[in-house]
Design an enzyme around this catalytic site. Sequence first.
Site, short mmCIF file in Angstrom:
data_model
loop_
_atom_site.label_atom_id
_atom_site.label_comp_id
_atom_site.label_asym_id
_atom_site.label_seq_id
_atom_site.Cartn_x
_atom_site.Cartn_y
_atom_site.Cartn_z
N ASP A 130 -8.97 -2.18 2.63
CA ASP A 130 -8.85 -1.54 3.95
C ASP A 130 -9.89 -2.07 4.94
O ASP A 130 -9.82 -1.75 6.13
CB ASP A 130 -8.97 -0.02 3.80
CG ASP A 130 -7.91 0.54 2.88
OD1 ASP A 130 -6.79 0.02 2.90
OD2 ASP A 130 -8.21 1.49 2.13
N ASP A 151 0.83 -1.21 0.00
CA ASP A 151 0.00 0.00 0.00
C ASP A 151 0.87 1.26 0.00
O ASP A 151 0.65 2.18 -0.80
CB ASP A 151 -0.91 -0.01 1.24
CG ASP A 151 -2.30 0.52 0.94
OD1 ASP A 151 -2.60 0.72 -0.25
OD2 ASP A 151 -3.08 0.72 1.88
#
Length: 477
Positions: free
Chosen positions: A392, A332
């Site tokens: 997420d 990420d």
Amino acid sequence: TADEGILHATGSGVPPATKDYCIIYNSNWMSLPKSLDNATFVALENLTSTLLCSSPEAPSGLMKDKAVVVMRGNCTFLEKARIAQNSGAKMLLIASKTRLSAISDNKTDFEDVTLPVALIRYNDIVDMQLVLGNEINVTLYSPPLPEFDGSMVVIFVIAVFTVALGGYWSGVAELENLKAVASPGERETRRKKEENVTFTPVTVILFVVICCVMLLLLYFFYKWLVYVIISVFCLASAMSLYNCLAALIGEIPFGQCRIACCNKSIEVRLIFLAVFCIAAAVVWAVFRNEDRWAWILQDILGVAFCLNFIKTLKMPNFKSCVILLGLLLLYDVFFVFITPFITKNGASIMVEVAAGPFGNSEKLPVVIRVPRLEYSASTLCDMPFSLLGFGDIIVPGLLVAYCRRFDVQTSSSSVYYISCTIAYAIGMVLTFIVLALMKMGQPALLYLVPCTLITSSLVAWRRKEMKKFWKGNSYQV
């Protein structure tokens, strides 16, 4: 790519009717006030019958001390502005029948032009006269974007609810497994129903590599692969919605009539449920670009997808959780913060793919979308969304689900599950705080992963169960 502002129009009635309209302007040419305090109103003169590309087109006497609206044509914006300014106009509005785009011209050739220039939709001019009448006064302003938007609260509630429910559902499935193991009669039935997939450290690394390859393929071949992702999402979300609702319906003791087919019997209500879930996915696919309401259906399908993923995918131990969350945290951060130094246009690969690179109108359906709720020029001109990627929710959700299953296995009164869920909520709040301060897209896992991993580790250490928590089921073997 463009400065958005608001045209505030008032009619001549008693009390005067008012309405706001979207405008696009160039902040390098002029600056607009941030509020209507001490705003100066100018009478509007509708000259949309002309393009104002040459001085003879300017009607004598009609433009003096007025806000003039003319049609967009082949001449430049600043050419129109110079003619309007020489005729005594106080403001120039250029009506466009096509989509509003950034205003850009060679300002150095028109240094003498100081007239405020803005682009407005032609349909808005028509609406203005229908709603407010022919005698209209207007002013321009551009309020700053709010630091905090209510859509963040909605996303927070959706994310925490999904993670908590997915973890709880995984715990319920684990309890059923333990009961089936204890009862030989139920073991075979339970084995047939078992649909879980267990991640090992090797499959975790392979999964992360696939994520990296897929993101790069999407970046370079977005306009083709986006339709593949949309098709996969429709299929997976329909199945996930069915699994979620079937689990709820299974608890209802009514309407259990069955029909026989191919030596098997199936409940009629489950057939109707399957048709409903397929229809929901098809409706979303057809109307996915209807921003006014399609986001609701996408979020419902997305929540079902995340819930099913968290419940189905089992992490065998804390060791696998650490490897998965750690690698995806690096993934990420790299694709959000490091790739801008590599790409030609200096943009983050992750943000580009999430938003649709190169202005592509098709967007990836792998995010929770909530329209921004605070009133601003952006909400008036377009429908901007706050976004949270499925990853997420799913990635920390797998750790929460492992904590819940560990609670069930050790009869620890949900202490791991509750602690990890609260840590996830704190991580989300921290993400939103940094987002508001830095005013740029954030890799949420940068804040969620440390919060959840550290909290789970501290609970296990405090309870003197770290070795058992680290090794999971294999510890007892």
